[in-house]
Design a protein around this motif. Structure first.
Motif: not given
Length: 260
Positions: A191-195, A212-213, A215-216
């Motif tokens: 998923k994307w971990q948004e900022e 964001g980044n 993350v697998n």
């Protein structure tokens, strides 16, 4: 002489993108091609459709020997317009979308305009494929994937596909080594971990910029993220039925509906 298959081409990067030019060129080797694509980039639109606003459609002469139209709508709008207006009484033998500039692996399939065009085709009962290259550059090198695009599309034309299914095909970027092959696999758990960055415009008004980044969380070797990382083409069969079938039994057996 057998009739050439009719192939509808769309995308989400817009009708002038390099990726759709490559896709049209490959599809012309397989059949009669008609293009209906957005007039501007529509990345991240998901399965949005235009409601309450006008939809524009203009004929374009940008692909040699190919009937083409650009639309002000979303990728899903483009497939709808093609099916119900442009093609009229003709039914496509195949719907293809892309080739997207950027990955549509894992959770990105939910946000993808590229895949929304393919899934819209599946909704209409048509064999459909979304193609994406894991390279976001507008000048991305597609030379190493053209053979695979041709062969995958031909497999679908030759053998058909289950109703309601669209293939999500992702290609690794151009590397020093050749692509190792094809993996039919599942969507990775990632998923994307948004900022959200809070900023201010020149007039002092607040706005936000999403970043964001990715993350697998998936350690398996049977998913699309693993395939791309290991220089394979990933093919994930997708469906528009979002029912969590495994949860139906729990809801019926564990929950007390008499209290509601």
């Amino acid at each position: 002489m057998s009739k050439k298959p009719l192939i509808l081409v769309s995308n989400d990067d817009g009708i002038t993108s390099k990726g759709i030019r490559v896709l049209v060129s490959v599809m012309k080797k397989l059949g009669e091609v008609i293009v209906v694509a957005p007039d501007s980039p529509q990345s991240g639109m998901g399965h949005a459709i235009t409601i309450g606003e006008t939809l524009r459609l203009y004929e374009e002469d940008i692909f040699e020997g190919v009937e083409a139209y650009k639309s002000s709508g979303t990728p899903a709008d483009c497939v709808k317009l093609a099916k119900h207006y442009v093609l009229k009484d003709k039914t496509p033998d195949l719907v293809v979308s892309g080739i997207n500039h950027g990955s549509n692996t894992s959770i990105s399939v939910l946000y993808s305009g590229t895949m929304s065009a393919a899934i819209e085709g599946a909704l209409e009962g048509l064999p459909s494929i979304g193609f994406s290259l894991c390279d976001y550059s507008s000048k991305a090198d597609f030379s190493h994937v053209e053979e695979y695009v041709y062969k995958i599309a031909k497999q679908v034309l030759d053998h058909g596909m289950s109703k309601g299914v669209a293939l999500n095909v992702n290609f690794p970027p151009k590397r020093n080594e050749s692509i190792k092959g094809v993996k039919v696999c599942r969507q990775a758990h990632a998923k994307w971990q948004e900022e959200f960055s809070e900023r201010f415009d020149p007039n002092g008004r607040k706005y936000f910029w999403m970043a964001g980044n990715f993350v697998n969380f998936d350690k398996g070797e049977d998913n699309d993220e693993w395939a791309i990382a290991n220089n394979y083409v990933s093919i994930v069969p997708c469906q528009y039925d979002l029912t969590a079938h495994h949860a139906i039994k729990q809801l019926n057996e564990d929950w007390d509906w008499t209290e509601l």
